[in-house]
Scaffold this motif. Sequence first.
Motif, short mmCIF file in Angstrom:
data_model
loop_
_atom_site.label_atom_id
_atom_site.label_comp_id
_atom_site.label_asym_id
_atom_site.label_seq_id
_atom_site.Cartn_x
_atom_site.Cartn_y
_atom_site.Cartn_z
N TYR A 51 45.54 46.33 48.77
CA TYR A 51 44.25 46.72 48.49
C TYR A 51 44.50 47.38 46.90
N ARG A 52 43.84 46.65 46.06
CA ARG A 52 43.75 47.22 44.52
C ARG A 52 45.37 47.03 44.18
N ASP A 53 45.75 48.25 43.97
CA ASP A 53 47.36 48.33 43.08
C ASP A 53 48.20 48.99 44.10
N GLN A 54 47.76 48.77 45.64
CA GLN A 54 48.94 49.06 46.49
C GLN A 54 50.29 48.47 46.17
N PRO A 55 51.32 49.05 46.45
CA PRO A 55 52.80 48.29 46.20
C PRO A 55 52.82 46.83 46.95
N ARG A 56 53.31 45.97 46.41
CA ARG A 56 53.87 44.70 47.29
C ARG A 56 54.88 44.95 48.48
N PHE A 57 54.50 44.31 49.30
CA PHE A 57 55.69 44.40 50.41
C PHE A 57 56.85 43.47 49.94
N HIS A 58 58.03 43.95 50.63
CA HIS A 58 59.18 43.24 50.35
C HIS A 58 60.02 42.97 51.52
N ILE A 67 43.62 49.76 54.59
CA ILE A 67 42.78 49.08 53.73
C ILE A 67 41.56 49.59 54.09
N PRO A 68 40.73 50.21 52.79
CA PRO A 68 39.27 50.72 53.42
C PRO A 68 38.32 49.96 53.73
N LEU A 69 37.39 50.02 55.01
CA LEU A 69 36.28 49.02 55.26
C LEU A 69 35.42 48.55 54.22
N ASP A 70 35.32 49.32 53.11
CA ASP A 70 34.36 48.63 52.02
C ASP A 70 35.23 48.09 51.07
N ALA A 71 36.43 47.71 51.11
CA ALA A 71 37.07 46.88 50.49
C ALA A 71 36.33 45.39 50.09
N ARG A 72 36.33 45.08 48.82
CA ARG A 72 35.63 43.82 48.49
C ARG A 72 36.72 42.66 48.64
N CYS A 94 41.15 34.66 56.72
CA CYS A 94 41.72 33.78 57.66
C CYS A 94 42.89 34.58 58.27
N VAL A 95 43.57 35.70 57.69
CA VAL A 95 44.51 36.44 58.37
C VAL A 95 43.99 37.85 58.25
N PHE A 96 43.13 38.26 57.79
CA PHE A 96 42.47 39.74 57.71
C PHE A 96 41.13 39.39 57.84
N PRO A 97 40.42 39.41 58.64
CA PRO A 97 39.01 39.01 58.82
C PRO A 97 38.14 40.23 58.74
N LEU A 98 38.15 41.06 57.58
CA LEU A 98 37.44 42.11 57.60
C LEU A 98 35.94 42.11 57.36
N GLU A 99 35.62 40.90 56.63
CA GLU A 99 34.17 40.57 56.47
C GLU A 99 33.71 40.15 57.88
N GLU A 112 32.28 50.07 66.72
CA GLU A 112 32.63 50.72 65.32
C GLU A 112 33.92 50.52 64.86
N LEU A 113 33.93 50.23 63.73
CA LEU A 113 35.19 49.84 63.19
C LEU A 113 35.81 51.03 62.68
N VAL A 114 37.20 51.18 62.89
CA VAL A 114 38.16 52.32 62.41
C VAL A 114 38.40 52.24 60.86
N ASP A 115 38.13 53.08 60.29
CA ASP A 115 38.40 53.06 58.69
C ASP A 115 39.52 53.94 58.34
N PRO A 116 40.46 53.72 58.03
CA PRO A 116 40.90 52.24 57.36
C PRO A 116 41.46 51.43 58.36
N ALA A 117 41.21 49.85 57.60
CA ALA A 117 42.15 48.92 58.74
C ALA A 117 43.62 48.99 58.08
N PHE A 118 44.20 48.14 58.65
CA PHE A 118 45.86 48.17 58.44
C PHE A 118 46.47 46.95 58.18
N SER A 119 47.31 46.71 57.38
CA SER A 119 48.00 45.51 57.02
C SER A 119 49.60 45.85 56.91
N PHE A 120 50.42 44.82 57.63
CA PHE A 120 51.69 45.00 57.25
C PHE A 120 52.24 43.61 57.09
#
Length: 155
Positions: A51-58, A67-72, A94-99, A112-120
């Motif tokens: 989300y936005r400027d979060q650090p890249r994974f390595h 990832i906040p639920l209101d993320a565009r 296709c890999v993060f079906p937030l919408e 109800e959706l948990v806020d935030p969502a999570f990605s790894f």
Amino acid sequence: MPIAYIPRTRALYDDFIPYRWVENDSAPFTPLAKPISKCKIALMSSGGIMYRDQPRFHREDASYRRIPLDARRDELSVWHFGYPTRDAERDVNCVFPLERMRELEAAGMIGELVDPAFSFMGGIYSARKVRDELAPQIVDELKRAHADAFFLVPA
């Protein structure tokens, strides 16, 4: 186009000792205590979404991103070494079906959706790192959020 995961994994980890696939003797199952339309559901993806400027994974990164639920869509990006990310970059759903999950919540299909969502970033070579580092942190977050279940979307 399907991805041949076993040959791809072997190729990605040529510099390591041969990969020992995890063998689980059992898979815990807990039936839902209430209808899914009343459940608090967390979205989780191994697709390397940020989300936005979060650090890249390595590589071998056992961290995760909130990832906040209101993320565009235009606020999300993807970085993952283990799969071709072009489709995810075009449509992260296709890999993060937030919408789609927000639509299910709005339609009353899930409670109800948990806020935030999570990605790894999936594809972590060490199953121990996932089991001992990544999973317990996310489980703690899910417990604090009083999640009834989570929807894990593998990449």
